[in-house]
Every structure is written in C-alpha cells, then in structure tokens.
Scaffold this motif. Structure first.
Motif, PDB file in Angstrom:
ATOM      1  N   ILE A   1       1.131  17.814 -60.015  1.00 34.78           N
ATOM      2  CA  ILE A   1       1.551  18.338 -58.707  1.00 34.78           C
ATOM      3  C   ILE A   1       2.386  17.277 -57.986  1.00 34.78           C
ATOM      4  CG2 ILE A   1       0.722  19.070 -56.418  1.00 34.78           C
ATOM      5  CD1 ILE A   1      -1.824  20.059 -57.782  1.00 34.78           C
ATOM      6  N   ARG A   2       3.490  17.722 -57.396  1.00 37.44           N
ATOM      7  CA  ARG A   2       4.268  16.801 -56.568  1.00 37.44           C
ATOM      8  C   ARG A   2       3.744  16.870 -55.136  1.00 37.44           C
ATOM      9  NH1 ARG A   2       9.774  18.956 -55.474  1.00 37.44           N
ATOM     10  NH2 ARG A   2       9.911  18.958 -57.715  1.00 37.44           N
ATOM     11  N   PRO A   3       3.395  15.732 -54.506  1.00 33.43           N
ATOM     12  CA  PRO A   3       2.925  15.822 -53.116  1.00 33.43           C
ATOM     13  C   PRO A   3       4.045  16.347 -52.213  1.00 33.43           C
ATOM     14  CG  PRO A   3       3.107  13.522 -53.812  1.00 33.43           C
ATOM     15  CD  PRO A   3       3.453  14.358 -55.003  1.00 33.43           C
ATOM     16  N   SER A   4       3.676  17.167 -51.236  1.00 35.11           N
ATOM     17  CA  SER A   4       4.716  17.707 -50.356  1.00 35.11           C
ATOM     18  C   SER A   4       5.171  16.657 -49.341  1.00 35.11           C
ATOM     19  CB  SER A   4       4.196  18.942 -49.615  1.00 35.11           C
ATOM     20  OG  SER A   4       3.086  18.606 -48.828  1.00 35.11           O
ATOM     21  N   ARG A   5       4.301  15.686 -49.071  1.00 31.09           N
ATOM     22  CA  ARG A   5       4.656  14.665 -48.070  1.00 31.09           C
ATOM     23  C   ARG A   5       3.829  13.410 -48.340  1.00 31.09           C
ATOM     24  NH1 ARG A   5       3.587  17.439 -43.368  1.00 31.09           N
ATOM     25  NH2 ARG A   5       2.002  16.089 -42.468  1.00 31.09           N
ATOM     26  N   ILE A   6       4.433  12.264 -48.098  1.00 33.79           N
ATOM     27  CA  ILE A   6       3.713  10.988 -48.192  1.00 33.79           C
ATOM     28  C   ILE A   6       3.900  10.296 -46.846  1.00 33.79           C
ATOM     29  CG2 ILE A   6       3.579   8.754 -49.373  1.00 33.79           C
ATOM     30  CD1 ILE A   6       4.916  10.177 -51.819  1.00 33.79           C
ATOM     31  N   GLU A   7       2.794   9.917 -46.234  1.00 29.78           N
ATOM     32  CA  GLU A   7       2.879   9.259 -44.927  1.00 29.78           C
ATOM     33  C   GLU A   7       2.240   7.882 -45.030  1.00 29.78           C
ATOM     34  OE1 GLU A   7       2.104  13.390 -42.428  1.00 29.78           O
ATOM     35  OE2 GLU A   7       0.978  11.574 -41.905  1.00 29.78           O
TER      36      GLU A   7
ATOM     37  N   GLN B   1      -3.056  21.132 -49.046  1.00 26.86           N
ATOM     38  CA  GLN B   1      -2.323  22.035 -48.167  1.00 26.86           C
ATOM     39  C   GLN B   1      -1.631  23.087 -49.033  1.00 26.86           C
ATOM     40  OE1 GLN B   1       1.163  20.902 -45.690  1.00 26.86           O
ATOM     41  NE2 GLN B   1      -0.364  20.720 -44.095  1.00 26.86           N
ATOM     42  N   GLN B   2      -2.084  24.333 -48.921  1.00 26.39           N
ATOM     43  CA  GLN B   2      -1.621  25.428 -49.770  1.00 26.39           C
ATOM     44  C   GLN B   2      -1.751  25.025 -51.242  1.00 26.39           C
ATOM     45  OE1 GLN B   2       2.111  26.015 -47.840  1.00 26.39           O
ATOM     46  NE2 GLN B   2       1.194  27.322 -46.288  1.00 26.39           N
ATOM     47  N   ASP B   3      -0.637  24.988 -52.017  1.00 28.60           N
ATOM     48  CA  ASP B   3      -0.804  24.660 -53.427  1.00 28.60           C
ATOM     49  C   ASP B   3      -0.357  23.239 -53.759  1.00 28.60           C
ATOM     50  OD1 ASP B   3       1.754  25.166 -52.826  1.00 28.60           O
ATOM     51  OD2 ASP B   3       2.146  26.587 -54.443  1.00 28.60           O
ATOM     52  N   THR B   4      -0.333  22.378 -52.752  1.00 26.87           N
ATOM     53  CA  THR B   4       0.018  20.971 -52.994  1.00 26.87           C
ATOM     54  C   THR B   4      -0.816  20.088 -52.055  1.00 26.87           C
ATOM     55  OG1 THR B   4       1.821  19.368 -53.046  1.00 26.87           O
ATOM     56  CG2 THR B   4       2.013  21.130 -51.430  1.00 26.87           C
TER      57      THR B   4
END
Ligand code: SF4
Length: 255
Positions: free
Chosen positions: A178-184, A143-146
């Motif tokens: 890269i840091r993930p923007s979200r973890i579900e 998603q975009q840059d992450t």
C-alpha cells in the motif's frame, strides 16, 4: 578510524541512516565500531517525545486533552539531566518548544480512535539492495483503503525529511503493498509540520535513493567529503575522531 575500513551494510535502519546524514564518522563510530557514548540532548529529548506520544495514544479518547499532554511531558521530562545540554537556557527553551509543539499537534489528533501502528518496528529484506531494511512507524492512521503516517521529531533538516519519506514509501509498498496517502513529519523544536504526498513515481525514487545511500555508507573514502562540522561541537566523539584520515584494510560489517 582504521585504515580505509571497508563497510559491508547488511541492515539499513532509520536510525543508522539518520546518524549517517548527520555525520558519516559518527555513524561509523556508533554503528560499526559500536563505541559507547553518553546520550546527547537530541537523543534524550527524542526518547521523551516517543514516550509522550505513545502514552497519549494509549489514553482513552476522551482523556486526550492538552492538559494531559502537559502532564505526560512533566512526567517524562524529569528523566533528562541538565548536564546533557549546552546551557540551562537551552534546556528550558527545549522544554518550552517540545511542550508547546506536542500540546498543539497531539490535541489535533484526538479524533484518531486507535492508531493502526504505534511505534511499531518492521524489518524486511530488500533484494534490490541485498540488505535488510528496518523502520519504526511512529503513528499510522488507517483512512479508507490506505493510511497516513506521522512522525514526531526533535528536529530534522531537508535531507532527513527526504530520507524518512523514501523509507516510509519503500517500506509501505514492499511490506504492506500500500502506498501511504500522506506522510507528515512534525519537527518540534521549530514547530513545523512537513507534509508529503507520495505519487506513482515515489517507489522508484525511494529505491534509487536507498541504493545511493547504501553506496555512500560503504564508501568510507568519501566520508571526509560528507561530514558536517556544525555537528562537531556537541559530538561525544570529538576526542576520538580522526575525520581527516584516509585508511586501508579492515573489513567491517554492519548487522
Ligand atoms: S567530531 Fe564531528 S566529524 Fe567527528 S564524529 Fe563527531 S560530528 Fe562527526
């Protein structure tokens, strides 16, 4: 268990850490002593979930429908034996919860054209811990840059959710930069979706957490303080388990 076994951890995986959180003795019998044991209902269902999710994302996007989720569950669920469960009721309740949860959660994922990762296992050396780290990314979406990381589990308590988030952040930052923007994390037995948003402090928190876990894994003297008796009734090691013995001597290696 041998007398005061020393454990030297060379590889930390999502699986052995999860087993450790459920019960340190069970981790020891499974991953150190490598005792054979029959597949339990939780492992059996997790295997089916992984198959369904993986097959679903390999379908053409137009075929990713709730009806096809149900078809996939039907196709794989027959691999489970009733004898793995405590009762028929548990078997049918689990089938209903997993089917419903996968239909709801996967249908809402139909806009992902092609996942970035689909059940891909990565391994890295983490010099801060002097150990290898191994993690399977169930589904990752660019998603975009992450990216967003998603996991589908039978169930999980707070400690397991915490473990998974720390592992995902450390791995993503150290391997991909890269840091993930979200973890579900979706836990299918209770139908919950747990969402975590990593921040600037997450990498350091993750490294500290893994350092603590490594010390716990290697300190067998503390196992008796950490085990959870709720896990015992369904445990395949009930007859062999000497959970209250504290012993000395033998060097064991986890590789
Ligand atoms: S019987 Fe209980 S304490 Fe022993 S390994 Fe199994 S879950 Fe752990």
């Amino acid at each position: 268990m041998n007398k005061s076994p020393q454990v030297s951890v060379r590889t930390m995986t999502d699986q052995n850490l999860t087993d450790f959180i459920r019960c340190p003795y069970r981790f020891f019998y499974t991953h150190i002593e490598k005792k054979k044991h029959p597949l339990g209902w939780r492992q059996g269902i997790q295997h089916i979930i992984n198959k369904v999710v993986s097959s679903y994302f390999q379908l053409p996007q137009s075929n990713r429908t709730p009806a096809n989720v149900m078809k996939l569950v039907d196709q794989y669920w027959g691999r489970l034996h009733l004898r793995m469960f405590d009762s028929q009721l548990q078997y049918y309740m689990a089938a209903a919860a997993v089917t419903d949860g996968l239909m709801r959660n996967l249908s809402s994922e139909s806009e992902i054209a092609q996942p970035l990762f689909l059940y891909e296992k990565f391994k890295m050396n983490l010099k801060e811990l002097n150990a290898d780290l191994s993690l399977t990314f169930d589904v990752a979406e660019w998603q975009q840059d992450t990216f967003i990381v998603k996991k589908f589990l039978v169930d999980a308590d707070e400690q397991m959710l915490e473990l998974y988030c720390h592992l995902t952040v450390v791995f993503s930052e150290k391997v991909f930069g890269i840091r993930p923007s979200r973890i579900e994390v979706v836990t299918l037995m209770d139908g919950e979706r747990h969402v975590f948003i990593p921040n600037n402090d997450s990498l350091e928190a993750g490294l500290n957490y893994l350092h603590m876990m490594k010390m716990l894994l290697e300190d067998t003297n503390r196992f008796s303080d950490l085990y959870n008796m709720n896990e015992c009734p369904a445990c395949p090691f009930q007859d062999d388990c000497d959970r209250d013995e504290k012993n000395e001597g033998k060097q064991k290696y986890l590789s």
